[in-house]
Design a protein around this motif. Structure first.
Motif, PDB file in Angstrom:
ATOM      1  N   THR A  65       0.840  -1.205   0.000  1.00 15.11           N
ATOM      2  CA  THR A  65       0.000   0.000   0.000  1.00 15.11           C
ATOM      3  C   THR A  65       0.875   1.255   0.000  1.00 15.11           C
ATOM      4  N   ARG A  69      -1.944   4.346   4.000  1.00 10.35           N
ATOM      5  CA  ARG A  69      -3.214   3.780   3.539  1.00 10.35           C
ATOM      6  C   ARG A  69      -3.370   2.304   3.894  1.00 10.35           C
ATOM      7  N   ARG A  71      -4.515   0.937   6.536  1.00  6.45           N
ATOM      8  CA  ARG A  71      -5.759   0.605   7.240  1.00  6.45           C
ATOM      9  C   ARG A  71      -6.938   0.382   6.287  1.00  6.45           C
ATOM     10  N   GLU A  72      -6.746   0.675   5.015  1.00  5.66           N
ATOM     11  CA  GLU A  72      -7.793   0.390   4.019  1.00  5.66           C
ATOM     12  C   GLU A  72      -7.950  -1.120   3.790  1.00  5.66           C
ATOM     13  N   VAL A  73      -6.875  -1.870   4.026  1.00  2.71           N
ATOM     14  CA  VAL A  73      -6.907  -3.305   3.701  1.00  2.71           C
ATOM     15  C   VAL A  73      -6.869  -4.216   4.927  1.00  2.71           C
ATOM     16  N   LYS A  99      -9.648  -6.661   5.900  1.00  6.32           N
ATOM     17  CA  LYS A  99     -10.933  -5.978   5.746  1.00  6.32           C
ATOM     18  C   LYS A  99     -11.869  -6.885   4.940  1.00  6.32           C
ATOM     19  N   GLY A 131      -2.996   3.033  -5.891  1.00  8.52           N
ATOM     20  CA  GLY A 131      -3.540   2.476  -4.657  1.00  8.52           C
ATOM     21  C   GLY A 131      -2.985   1.093  -4.354  1.00  8.52           C
TER      22      GLY A 131
END
Length: 202
Positions: A65, A69, A71-73, A99, A131
């Motif tokens: 990542t 970022r 914490r998006e996954v 996630k 991303g």
């Protein structure tokens, strides 16, 4: 397989644009990281990495990542966050609870995901453009991790050759609460990891 060998800043800019286009159209790109050369896909196209590597379907794919970022996954608790802050960008893969939206091709049904922010400038810039990506070593399953473009043994749509890299795969740890299990030894030692966690406990 198309090969680009960017050397100037303009070359790098063009390579980033082309890599972004390939990834967003569902293709595979081989990129340098500071550890090994990796084969990358957008998360929704991760299935293609299994085919290219002949990788067992029960083996999850790591995710890289952009900085900030992660914490998006994955679900990062206090300990995982401390390790991320201490060692990223860098050669530490942190396995955490995934996630729910992550494709099964990434988690292999484990409910977990290995996350890393690489330190290689090209990889970081590409991640900032597109991303999070599924990225794993660009060799056939069971083979030697490539430390140069010449050692790559898988096919992709595009290969970015930026010369040799370190060649040592990242340290992999699994975090549960404040307990950390080292799943693969690598450039970051268990002693360095425990030092960060000890500071949390004090």
């Amino acid at each position: 397989m198309r090969v680009l060998r960017p050397r100037s800043e303009e070359d790098v800019r063009r390579a980033l644009i082309e890599a972004k286009e390939v990834l967003e159209s569902g293709g595979l790109v081989i990129i340098p990281t500071e550890t090994v050369y990796g084969i990358a896909s957008k998360l929704e196209f991760a299935e293609k990495i299994y085919e290219a590597k002949r990788r067992p379907r029960d083996k999850p794919l790591p995710v890289q990542t952009p900085l900030g970022r992660h914490r998006e996954v994955g679900e990062f608790d206090e300990a995982a966050e401390a390790l991320a802050k201490a060692f990223w960008p860098g050669p530490l893969t942190i396995v955490v609870k995934a996630k729910p939206w992550l494709p099964e091709a990434v988690t292999a049904g484990t409910g977990k995901v290995g996350v890393r922010v690489p330190a290689h400038p090209f990889a970081l810039k590409l991640l900032e453009l597109v991303g999070p990506l599924a990225v794993t070593s660009a060799n056939l399953s069971g083979g030697k991790s490539p430390k140069s473009a010449e050692e790559v043994t898988v096919e992709a749509d595009l290969l970015i050759d930026m010369g040799p890299v370190e060649g040592t795969p990242s340290t992999v740890v699994e975090v549960e609460g404040k307990k950390v299990k080292v799943l693969r030894r690598g450039p970051i030692s268990e002693e360095e990891i425990q030092k960060v966690l000890s500071a949390l406990r004090s």
